[in-house]
Write an enzyme that holds these catalytic residues in place. Structure first.
Site, PDB file in Angstrom:
ATOM      1  CD  GLU A  61     -56.502 -12.015  69.218  1.00 11.79           C
ATOM      2  OE1 GLU A  61     -56.642 -13.042  69.895  1.00 11.79           O
ATOM      3  OE2 GLU A  61     -55.493 -11.272  69.291  1.00 11.79           O
ATOM      4  CD1 TRP A 179     -16.181 -16.572  53.971  1.00  7.04           C
ATOM      5  CD2 TRP A 179     -17.690 -16.996  55.562  1.00  7.04           C
ATOM      6  NE1 TRP A 179     -16.317 -15.439  54.725  1.00  7.04           N
ATOM      7  CE2 TRP A 179     -17.242 -15.674  55.707  1.00  7.04           C
ATOM      8  CE3 TRP A 179     -18.646 -17.503  56.436  1.00  7.04           C
ATOM      9  CZ2 TRP A 179     -17.716 -14.843  56.721  1.00  7.04           C
ATOM     10  CZ3 TRP A 179     -19.114 -16.679  57.431  1.00  7.04           C
ATOM     11  CH2 TRP A 179     -18.658 -15.366  57.568  1.00  7.04           C
ATOM     12  CB  THR A 205     -17.395 -21.124  67.991  1.00  7.59           C
ATOM     13  OG1 THR A 205     -17.581 -22.481  67.626  1.00  7.59           O
ATOM     14  CG2 THR A 205     -17.831 -20.237  66.830  1.00  7.59           C
ATOM     15  CB  THR A 265     -21.666 -25.674  71.253  1.00  9.37           C
ATOM     16  OG1 THR A 265     -20.603 -25.058  71.984  1.00  9.37           O
ATOM     17  CG2 THR A 265     -22.971 -24.978  71.572  1.00  9.37           C
TER      18      THR A 265
END
Length: 332
Positions: A61, A179, A205, A265
């Site tokens: 603002e 990949w 990982t 995870t």
């Protein structure tokens, strides 16, 4: 079917959606303040715009009113979050600035859950004679997801990213995962990394891939997120270690957390119901039993199919080269 024609002027919801898109420019550089977007409109014409600047100041603002000058008088202000009402050494309260600028209307996306402002900002505008209303719309809520989650649940907004084969594998049996997806999908992931303050992976990982967890888009390298490791081991240099998913609430200055895996995870975050958004990148390959693929998820704590349904809502789908990207939001 809506009876509205393409020649009708934009509605309050349309202008607020535009302000919410503008707020994306603030994320995540506005941290620890929320990324807010604001527009000034007069006679259905945009006359000024603003968004929270890096470091949290100036607020949306303040920047907008500074650029509008006297043009703010009689205009309509659209702002995604209630203007702040508390004093700060870093600048005046935005509700005071808005009241002084004298727009005729103020349309607010979300009330601020911060007790220093909640309801007080809009009350101040009304006392100044400004017609004020709160939309509580989906667009402004989505643009403030990290801030609202942090305020209401005491933790960051969590996005879980998974890159999978057609048969739901995230890696070969030896842990090889680079990949699965192609170049376009990987660039898309890096763009999302740049929108998060922190990125998290699990210990397996980290050990198998030694991921850099940075942003490798030219010009955005400095937007690489803080690295978090879910592990019971010693923290590597430059990495923060947490032992359990529920410890993410203690990560200071983190409103948006990007979780990249691996399988255990991902499952642990889902089991604790800590995932707010799920990003799936699906590659047109089949790993299958012949290559002994690793499934995308371990045990997630679901008791049965009845509890599994109605938990996720499709938010986005797009093609990225040969890969498909889908985003789902947790229904709470």
């Amino acid at each position: 079917m809506s009876s509205r024609s393409s020649f009708d002027p934009p509605s309050d919801q349309d202008w607020m959606a535009a302000a919410a898109r503008l707020a994306a420019r603030a994320r995540p550089l506005s941290s620890p303040n929320p990324g807010v977007g604001a527009l000034l409109v007069k006679d259905n014409r945009l006359i000024a715009r603003g968004w929270t600047q890096p470091g949290g100041r100036p607020h949306a603002e303040a920047g907008l009113l500074d650029s509008a000058g006297k043009g703010a008088a009689g205009a309509t202000l659209y702002v995604t979050l209630e203007p702040c009402a508390h004093e700060s050494q870093r600048g005046p309260a935005c509700s005071d600035l808005v009241a002084k600028a004298r727009p005729s209307r103020a349309v607010i996306g979300q009330l601020d859950p911060d007790p220093r402002t909640s309801g007080a900002g809009i009350a101040r505008l009304k006392r100044a004679g400004i017609d004020s209303a709160v939309l509580e719309d989906a667009a402004s809520a989505a643009s403030l997801a990290g801030y609202l989650t942090r305020q209401k649940l005491g933790r960051p907004h969590v996005t879980l990213k998974l890159a999978v084969s057609l048969d739901g594998c995230i890696a070969l049996s030896d842990g090889t995962s680079q990949w699965i997806t192609g170049e376009h999908a990987r660039a898309h992931v890096h763009a999302h990394r740049a929108r998060h303050e922190a990125i998290l992976v699990g210990g397996s990982t980290w050990r198998s891939d030694r991921p850099r967890l940075d942003v490798r888009i030219p010009g955005l390298e400095e937007r690489s997120p803080r690295r978090i490791l879910l592990s019971r081991g010693v923290a590597p240099e430059g990495v923060t270690v947490i032992n359990r998913p529920d410890q993410i609430g203690a990560l200071e200055g983190v409103q948006y957390l990007y979780v990249e895996g691996g399988a255990q995870t991902a499952a642990s975050f889902l089991a604790e119901d800590l995932v707010d958004e799920l990003h799936l990148y699906r590659a047109p390959i089949i790993i299958g039993d012949g290559l002994h693929g690793i499934g995308a998820l371990g045990l997630t704590g679901e008791a049965g199919l009845a509890s599994a349904h109605k938990r996720w809502t499709l938010a986005e789908r797009r093609q990225l080269g040969s890969d498909e990207f889908t985003a789902y939001q947790r229904t709470r």
